[in-house]
Motif scaffolding. Structure first.
Motif, mmCIF file in Angstrom:
data_model
loop_
_atom_site.group_PDB
_atom_site.id
_atom_site.type_symbol
_atom_site.label_atom_id
_atom_site.label_comp_id
_atom_site.label_asym_id
_atom_site.label_seq_id
_atom_site.Cartn_x
_atom_site.Cartn_y
_atom_site.Cartn_z
ATOM 1 N N GLN A 212 0.802 -0.848 0.082
ATOM 2 C CA GLN A 212 -0.122 0.365 0.453
ATOM 3 C C GLN A 212 0.780 1.159 -0.105
ATOM 4 O OE1 GLN A 212 -3.667 0.537 -0.426
ATOM 5 N NE2 GLN A 212 -2.731 -2.456 -1.166
ATOM 6 N N ILE A 238 -0.239 -0.503 -12.202
ATOM 7 C CA ILE A 238 0.134 -2.322 -11.699
ATOM 8 C C ILE A 238 -0.769 -3.119 -10.967
ATOM 9 C CG2 ILE A 238 1.599 -2.678 -10.039
ATOM 10 C CD1 ILE A 238 3.007 -2.452 -12.680
ATOM 11 N N PHE A 239 -1.623 -1.509 -10.213
ATOM 12 C CA PHE A 239 -2.336 -2.078 -8.776
ATOM 13 C C PHE A 239 -4.409 -2.255 -9.149
ATOM 14 C CE2 PHE A 239 1.384 -0.984 -6.603
ATOM 15 C CZ PHE A 239 1.049 -2.305 -5.416
ATOM 16 N N THR A 240 -4.228 -1.780 -9.881
ATOM 17 C CA THR A 240 -5.422 -2.262 -10.838
ATOM 18 C C THR A 240 -5.859 -3.180 -12.071
ATOM 19 O OG1 THR A 240 -5.288 -0.228 -12.559
ATOM 20 C CG2 THR A 240 -6.384 0.201 -10.057
ATOM 21 N N ASN A 241 -4.415 -3.325 -12.725
ATOM 22 C CA ASN A 241 -4.634 -4.127 -14.140
ATOM 23 C C ASN A 241 -3.001 -4.767 -15.086
ATOM 24 O OD1 ASN A 241 -5.157 -6.077 -15.935
ATOM 25 N ND2 ASN A 241 -5.542 -4.189 -17.506
ATOM 26 N N PRO A 242 -2.133 -5.349 -13.541
ATOM 27 C CA PRO A 242 -1.548 -5.305 -13.851
ATOM 28 C C PRO A 242 -0.821 -6.398 -15.275
ATOM 29 C CG PRO A 242 -1.814 -6.633 -12.203
ATOM 30 C CD PRO A 242 -2.875 -5.640 -12.156
ATOM 31 N N GLN A 248 0.003 -10.069 -10.468
ATOM 32 C CA GLN A 248 -0.940 -9.990 -10.068
ATOM 33 C C GLN A 248 -1.069 -11.119 -8.745
ATOM 34 O OE1 GLN A 248 -5.034 -9.415 -11.445
ATOM 35 N NE2 GLN A 248 -4.371 -11.381 -11.757
ATOM 36 N N ILE A 251 0.913 -8.890 -5.868
ATOM 37 C CA ILE A 251 0.384 -8.483 -4.906
ATOM 38 C C ILE A 251 -1.495 -8.431 -4.243
ATOM 39 C CG2 ILE A 251 1.206 -6.287 -6.283
ATOM 40 C CD1 ILE A 251 -1.098 -5.555 -8.546
ATOM 41 N N THR A 252 -1.640 -9.381 -5.219
ATOM 42 C CA THR A 252 -2.865 -9.598 -3.839
ATOM 43 C C THR A 252 -2.643 -10.819 -3.453
ATOM 44 O OG1 THR A 252 -3.076 -11.648 -6.307
ATOM 45 C CG2 THR A 252 -4.714 -9.039 -6.688
ATOM 46 N N GLY A 253 -1.908 -11.442 -2.863
ATOM 47 C CA GLY A 253 -0.969 -12.606 -2.004
ATOM 48 C C GLY A 253 -1.219 -13.869 -2.411
#
Lengths: 256, 217
Positions: A212, A238-242, A248, A251-253
């Protein structure tokens, strides 16, 4: 003539780095524009801190490190052009994870680099220290206690003091290796606000594990994995549509 | 499985449950209209409270996921899409309730020639079908099916566009059925809005899966 000449502040071309036989960075090419904040993200051991340290040749200090490819600051290859390491390091300030003020007064911490560079004028030193502390958003809190020990400051204040110390010598690049990971949320917010303001004067590269934080402070984000630069794009992209699945998943774990 | 994944799975289950309820509300409205079963219409009106309650729960869950888990990339798009789909489904639920209220106040069964001339039943069945197709495309992550909804919506628009003239002619021929004809016209208007809401839902499904914004295009 290189078509990118004069366009970017920091560049690498086909950069490879080895710790003895282990390859830590693989063929990394990146272009970083001036007066932007770039975040390096990726799992531990992915090479992001190693890569950051290439920009001020800190890896030189590690035994067994070999580097090939190019690292350019203001279009000068800092590894190959026989540049004076001490001279160009003045262009590059660095802030580390843990605040590391010297056991000296607040004033002397900020004046330290200036003195090393030969500045002797009391007036110039005082003006420069005040300007750096103001730029680091610390002046109002310490202006009446400049002669007190820097070690008496809180962790967040110490980190801003380290930023003031780094920018006092007027670098054009600021490298930050997890600068807020040891700080509480309020100090972290102050550092992040500071990063946002400082980008008008500096080109900033920040390594962070805090996704974040990367999203909040940076203009562009680079995702590293196993020594490779997987994706480098605008942070909102990167944080909405890599573009890459690996980005992806990280960043989404969902990673590993 | 991460906590966020569990939360997203629960959200998917909850929105699917709401979707099925809303589709069943529409279906019951159609059935009660065909059979003039006012008790069934009253059931639809009563069930609307459940739809509203589900909407509030899903809104709250989305808010919690944003606050606690900071979703990004496809997870972020999923939660954003669910928020909007939730809102659209609730409005379709309102439409089903509104239609049922027309049935409740109607004094006699709907006149078959009126329903036939306006293509009313075809429209009603198509409206239910596109809500169900949207759910299928969501659950199967089938954007091709989601895109087919745009075409189906156009069909509803066409029936709606022709309705004014047909109803007007019908009223001239059957002045004693004016009130019922106007009620049918009102229901047609509402079914057209089911198409619009479902089109919005299809756009959200495509946004979630493909990161493409189709709104206002």
């Amino acid at each position: 003539m290189d078509s990118n000449y004069g366009t970017y502040k920091l560049r690498t071309r086909h950069l490879n780095l080895f710790y003895s036989t282990k390859q830590a960075l693989k063929d990394i090419t990146i272009n970083i524009s001036p007066n932007t904040v770039t975040a390096f993200i990726g799992p531990s051991g992915c090479g992001k801190s190693t890569f950051l340290r290439c920009f001020n040749r800190m890896n030189d200090l590690i035994e067994g490190v070999t580097i090939d490819g190019e690292v350019l600051i203001d279009d000068v290859d800092i590894y190959k052009n026989m540049v004076d390491v001490h001279e160009y390091r003045k262009k590059v300030g660095m802030v580390f994870q843990k605040p590391n003020p010297f056991p000296k007064s607040i004033f002397e911490n900020v004046a330290f680099g200036l003195r090393i560079n030969g500045e002797r004028s009391k007036t110039v030193l005082e003006e420069s220290v005040e300007a750096a502390l103001k730029q680091a958003a610390l002046w109002e809190e310490v202006k009446d206690s400049l002669n007190k020990s820097a070690l008496a400051l809180s962790g967040g204040q110490q980190q801003r003091l380290c930023i003031a110390r780094a920018i006092a010598v007027k670098p054009s690049v600021l490298l930050m290796d997890e600068p807020a990971s040891a700080l509480d949320p309020i100090s972290t917010a102050k550092i992040e606000e500071l990063i946002y303001q400082l980008k008008h004067s500096f080109t900033i590269v920040i390594v962070t594990h805090n996704m974040q934080q990367a999203a909040r402070v940076s203009d562009k984000t680079a995702f590293f994995f196993m020594g490779e630069l997987i994706e480098f794009d605008k942070t909102d992209k990167i944080f909405t549509n890599p573009s890459e699945d690996a980005t992806q998943n990280y960043i989404t774990g969902r990673f590993g | 499985m991460t906590q966020l994944t569990l939360e997203l799975t629960k959200l998917r289950t909850d929105i699917t449950e709401m979707w099925n309820l809303v589709a069943s509300q529409l279906y019951k409205s159609l059935y009660s209209l065909k059979t003039f079963d006012k008790d069934l219409s009253r059931e639809v009106v009563s069930n609307e409270k459940r739809v509203n309650s589900m909407e509030l729960n899903i809104d709250r869950d989305c808010e919690n996921i944003f606050a606690l888990f900071n979703p990004v990339a496809i997870d972020l798009r999923f939660v954003l899409a669910i928020l909007k789909i939730n809102n659209n489904l609730e409005r379709i639920g309102d439409i089903a309730e509104g239609i049922s209220k027309f049935i409740i106040i109607e004094k006699e069964p709907f006149d078959p020639p009126l329903l036939q001339k306006t293509n009313f039943l075809t429209m009603f069945e198509a409206a239910i079908q596109i809500v169900e197709d949207a759910l299928t495309s969501f659950n199967k992550e089938d954007t091709k099916l989601a895109r087919s909804i745009f075409k189906q919506d156009e069909m509803l628009d066409e029936i709606n566009a022709e309705a004014n003239q047909i109803i007007s002619d019908y009223i001239r021929a059957n002045p004693d059925k004016t009130e019922q004809a106007l009620n049918v016209l009102s229901i047609i208007r509402r079914l057209e809005r089911v198409g619009d809401q479902t089109k919005n839902i299809a756009e959200e499904i495509i946004f979630y899966l493909e990161a493409k914004v189709l709104k206002h295009k």
